[in-house]
Design a protein around this motif. Structure first.
Motif, PDB file in Angstrom:
ATOM      1  N   ARG A  23      56.013 -17.672   8.313  1.00  0.00           N
ATOM      2  CA  ARG A  23      56.599 -17.005   9.487  1.00  0.00           C
ATOM      3  C   ARG A  23      55.522 -16.291  10.297  1.00  0.00           C
ATOM      4  O   ARG A  23      55.576 -16.274  11.539  1.00  0.00           O
ATOM      5  CB  ARG A  23      57.689 -16.019   9.048  1.00  0.00           C
ATOM      6  CG  ARG A  23      58.981 -16.686   8.597  1.00  0.00           C
ATOM      7  CD  ARG A  23      60.107 -15.672   8.476  1.00  0.00           C
ATOM      8  NE  ARG A  23      59.881 -14.714   7.404  1.00  0.00           N
ATOM      9  CZ  ARG A  23      60.255 -14.891   6.142  1.00  0.00           C
ATOM     10  NH1 ARG A  23      60.866 -16.024   5.789  1.00  0.00           N
ATOM     11  NH2 ARG A  23      60.042 -13.957   5.232  1.00  0.00           N
ATOM     12  N   THR A  25      52.384 -17.215  10.536  1.00  0.00           N
ATOM     13  CA  THR A  25      51.641 -18.258  11.253  1.00  0.00           C
ATOM     14  C   THR A  25      52.432 -18.759  12.458  1.00  0.00           C
ATOM     15  O   THR A  25      51.874 -18.931  13.553  1.00  0.00           O
ATOM     16  CB  THR A  25      51.350 -19.440  10.310  1.00  0.00           C
ATOM     17  OG1 THR A  25      50.547 -18.972   9.223  1.00  0.00           O
ATOM     18  CG2 THR A  25      50.606 -20.541  11.040  1.00  0.00           C
ATOM     19  N   HIS A  26      53.731 -18.971  12.251  1.00  0.00           N
ATOM     20  CA  HIS A  26      54.578 -19.456  13.348  1.00  0.00           C
ATOM     21  C   HIS A  26      54.678 -18.411  14.459  1.00  0.00           C
ATOM     22  O   HIS A  26      54.565 -18.747  15.643  1.00  0.00           O
ATOM     23  CB  HIS A  26      55.972 -19.781  12.816  1.00  0.00           C
ATOM     24  CG  HIS A  26      56.944 -20.178  13.885  1.00  0.00           C
ATOM     25  ND1 HIS A  26      56.898 -21.403  14.519  1.00  0.00           N
ATOM     26  CD2 HIS A  26      57.977 -19.491  14.467  1.00  0.00           C
ATOM     27  CE1 HIS A  26      57.861 -21.475  15.409  1.00  0.00           C
ATOM     28  NE2 HIS A  26      58.517 -20.330  15.411  1.00  0.00           N
ATOM     29  N   ARG A  27      54.868 -17.160  14.064  1.00  0.00           N
ATOM     30  CA  ARG A  27      55.008 -16.106  15.076  1.00  0.00           C
ATOM     31  C   ARG A  27      53.712 -15.922  15.856  1.00  0.00           C
ATOM     32  O   ARG A  27      53.735 -15.670  17.059  1.00  0.00           O
ATOM     33  CB  ARG A  27      55.421 -14.800  14.414  1.00  0.00           C
ATOM     34  CG  ARG A  27      55.542 -13.639  15.404  1.00  0.00           C
ATOM     35  CD  ARG A  27      56.405 -12.530  14.899  1.00  0.00           C
ATOM     36  NE  ARG A  27      56.338 -11.367  15.758  1.00  0.00           N
ATOM     37  CZ  ARG A  27      56.880 -11.265  16.958  1.00  0.00           C
ATOM     38  NH1 ARG A  27      57.549 -12.291  17.454  1.00  0.00           N
ATOM     39  NH2 ARG A  27      56.758 -10.167  17.673  1.00  0.00           N
ATOM     40  N   ARG A  28      52.577 -16.070  15.163  1.00  0.00           N
ATOM     41  CA  ARG A  28      51.289 -15.939  15.858  1.00  0.00           C
ATOM     42  C   ARG A  28      51.155 -16.993  16.957  1.00  0.00           C
ATOM     43  O   ARG A  28      50.604 -16.722  18.022  1.00  0.00           O
ATOM     44  CB  ARG A  28      50.144 -16.067  14.850  1.00  0.00           C
ATOM     45  CG  ARG A  28      48.770 -15.833  15.471  1.00  0.00           C
ATOM     46  CD  ARG A  28      47.664 -16.002  14.455  1.00  0.00           C
ATOM     47  NE  ARG A  28      47.556 -14.867  13.569  1.00  0.00           N
ATOM     48  CZ  ARG A  28      47.709 -14.913  12.255  1.00  0.00           C
ATOM     49  NH1 ARG A  28      47.998 -16.061  11.654  1.00  0.00           N
ATOM     50  NH2 ARG A  28      47.572 -13.822  11.519  1.00  0.00           N
ATOM     51  N   ARG A  29      51.671 -18.185  16.702  1.00  0.00           N
ATOM     52  CA  ARG A  29      51.585 -19.259  17.698  1.00  0.00           C
ATOM     53  C   ARG A  29      52.621 -19.108  18.805  1.00  0.00           C
ATOM     54  O   ARG A  29      52.423 -19.621  19.904  1.00  0.00           O
ATOM     55  CB  ARG A  29      51.799 -20.628  17.032  1.00  0.00           C
ATOM     56  CG  ARG A  29      50.682 -21.073  16.125  1.00  0.00           C
ATOM     57  CD  ARG A  29      50.791 -22.571  15.854  1.00  0.00           C
ATOM     58  NE  ARG A  29      52.120 -22.924  15.371  1.00  0.00           N
ATOM     59  CZ  ARG A  29      52.435 -23.054  14.092  1.00  0.00           C
ATOM     60  NH1 ARG A  29      51.512 -22.870  13.159  1.00  0.00           N
ATOM     61  NH2 ARG A  29      53.660 -23.382  13.722  1.00  0.00           N
ATOM     62  N   THR A  30      53.726 -18.434  18.505  1.00  0.00           N
ATOM     63  CA  THR A  30      54.846 -18.407  19.450  1.00  0.00           C
ATOM     64  C   THR A  30      55.177 -17.012  19.972  1.00  0.00           C
ATOM     65  O   THR A  30      56.299 -16.775  20.428  1.00  0.00           O
ATOM     66  CB  THR A  30      56.103 -19.006  18.787  1.00  0.00           C
ATOM     67  OG1 THR A  30      56.440 -18.223  17.609  1.00  0.00           O
ATOM     68  CG2 THR A  30      55.880 -20.448  18.380  1.00  0.00           C
ATOM     69  N   LEU A  31      54.220 -16.107  19.887  1.00  0.00           N
ATOM     70  CA  LEU A  31      54.460 -14.759  20.428  1.00  0.00           C
ATOM     71  C   LEU A  31      54.911 -14.856  21.887  1.00  0.00           C
ATOM     72  O   LEU A  31      54.256 -15.526  22.695  1.00  0.00           O
ATOM     73  CB  LEU A  31      53.187 -13.921  20.358  1.00  0.00           C
ATOM     74  CG  LEU A  31      52.828 -13.280  19.020  1.00  0.00           C
ATOM     75  CD1 LEU A  31      51.461 -12.616  19.117  1.00  0.00           C
ATOM     76  CD2 LEU A  31      53.876 -12.267  18.601  1.00  0.00           C
ATOM     77  N   PRO A  32      56.008 -14.199  22.259  1.00  0.00           N
ATOM     78  CA  PRO A  32      56.450 -14.251  23.662  1.00  0.00           C
ATOM     79  C   PRO A  32      55.392 -13.693  24.612  1.00  0.00           C
ATOM     80  O   PRO A  32      55.324 -14.090  25.764  1.00  0.00           O
ATOM     81  CB  PRO A  32      57.729 -13.397  23.666  1.00  0.00           C
ATOM     82  CG  PRO A  32      57.655 -12.562  22.431  1.00  0.00           C
ATOM     83  CD  PRO A  32      56.912 -13.387  21.428  1.00  0.00           C
ATOM     84  N   ILE A  34      52.336 -14.327  24.578  1.00  0.00           N
ATOM     85  CA  ILE A  34      51.372 -15.364  24.953  1.00  0.00           C
ATOM     86  C   ILE A  34      51.814 -16.041  26.243  1.00  0.00           C
ATOM     87  O   ILE A  34      51.019 -16.221  27.177  1.00  0.00           O
ATOM     88  CB  ILE A  34      51.224 -16.393  23.812  1.00  0.00           C
ATOM     89  CG1 ILE A  34      50.575 -15.721  22.589  1.00  0.00           C
ATOM     90  CG2 ILE A  34      50.388 -17.591  24.272  1.00  0.00           C
ATOM     91  CD1 ILE A  34      50.483 -16.612  21.373  1.00  0.00           C
ATOM     92  N   ALA A  35      53.106 -16.424  26.305  1.00  0.00           N
ATOM     93  CA  ALA A  35      53.629 -17.029  27.530  1.00  0.00           C
ATOM     94  C   ALA A  35      53.643 -16.010  28.672  1.00  0.00           C
ATOM     95  O   ALA A  35      53.362 -16.346  29.824  1.00  0.00           O
ATOM     96  CB  ALA A  35      55.046 -17.557  27.291  1.00  0.00           C
ATOM     97  N   ARG A 152      50.447  -7.962  23.042  1.00  0.00           N
ATOM     98  CA  ARG A 152      50.029  -9.101  22.220  1.00  0.00           C
ATOM     99  C   ARG A 152      49.065  -8.657  21.127  1.00  0.00           C
ATOM    100  O   ARG A 152      49.215  -9.041  19.959  1.00  0.00           O
ATOM    101  CB  ARG A 152      49.347 -10.144  23.101  1.00  0.00           C
ATOM    102  CG  ARG A 152      48.808 -11.352  22.324  1.00  0.00           C
ATOM    103  CD  ARG A 152      47.686 -12.028  23.064  1.00  0.00           C
ATOM    104  NE  ARG A 152      46.582 -11.110  23.348  1.00  0.00           N
ATOM    105  CZ  ARG A 152      45.594 -11.370  24.180  1.00  0.00           C
ATOM    106  NH1 ARG A 152      45.566 -12.518  24.830  1.00  0.00           N
ATOM    107  NH2 ARG A 152      44.621 -10.494  24.369  1.00  0.00           N
TER     108      ARG A 152
END
Length: 245
Positions: A23, A25-32, A34-35, A152
């Motif tokens: 989780r 790792t996934h959250r690091r890639r999909t942090l809101p 970032i967008a 972030r």
């Protein structure tokens, strides 16, 4: 493969740690954020470009104003020279007429230039106001970008802290398992993302598929220390009192 039932149950704790690490790792890639940062950077660049365009326009207007003022000064100097000649009384009748005609022409020319200059100055004033608004917009865009970056970085720091702690926990936990059992767990986890899960109410906790009658009977007949894998996903199915056996 056989393993003590208590040791098998500890696989659930290891699987929980691995799930948390996944989780992270996934959250690091999909942090809101970032967008949000990508959009904020886009807006910031757009505001920068807008300000640059307006400042370029102002620079062009300033040069045009200076050119216009220089031309007006030249016309005024010519008018002043002609007036001095007229006032000097040393010119003939024809030259007098020519000077009067030239003064009239110069006056009209100066008037037109001054009108143009006034229009240019009004345009410059409007552009200067636009620049102020553009700078305010750019400052707000910079603030939004900085705020998103701060959030972030804070989220990443929290994730880093969690990952460090859980990785240390995992290192301690893996030492508690026999090598063959741990190797099987790691192999399955690498392939399917979940190495072990609880068999609960005849359902595999990894793939959530309920065992059919034959598969369940086979599990039920197996020795307590037998390591059993799900026929669907391969995960090690850990049996407890919740398994419905």
């Amino acid at each position: 493969m056989k393993a003590d039932p208590a040791v098998q149950r500890r696989l659930l704790d290891l699987a929980q740690v691995d799930a948390e690490l996944s989780r992270v790792t996934h959250r690091r890639r999909t942090l809101p954020e970032i967008a949000e940062i990508a959009e904020a950077e886009k807006q910031f660049r757009a505001k920068q470009d807008a300000l640059t365009t307006i400042e370029t326009t102002l620079g062009d207007l300033n040069r045009e104003v200076k050119r216009q003022e220089t031309e007006i000064d030249q016309v005024r100097a010519r008018e002043e020279r002609d007036r001095k000649l007229l006032q000097g009384g040393s010119v003939g009748a024809k030259q007098l007429t020519d000077l009067e005609h030239e003064l009239a022409t110069l006056g009209r020319r100066r008037g037109a230039l001054e009108d143009d200059l006034l229009e240019l100055m009004e345009r410059r004033e409007a552009v200067e106001a636009d620049i102020q608004h553009a700078r305010v917009a750019l400052d707000k865009a910079q603030e939004a970008l900085s705020d998103a970056a701060r959030r972030r970085d804070s989220a990443l720091a929290d994730l880093e802290s969690t990952e460090t702690k859980r990785t240390a926990d995992r290192k301690l936990m893996t030492g508690q398992f026999p090598e063959p059992l741990l190797a099987l767990y790691e192999r399955v986890r690498k392939q399917k993302n979940i190495g072990a899960a609880l068999l609960q109410s005849r359902r595999c906790g990894a793939c959530r598929i309920e065992l059919d009658r034959n598969a369940f009977a086979k599990v039920k007949e197996s020795a307590a220390d037998e390591v059993i894998q799900c026929e669907e996903c391969g995960a090690i199915m850990v049996r407890t009192g919740e398994s419905g056996l």
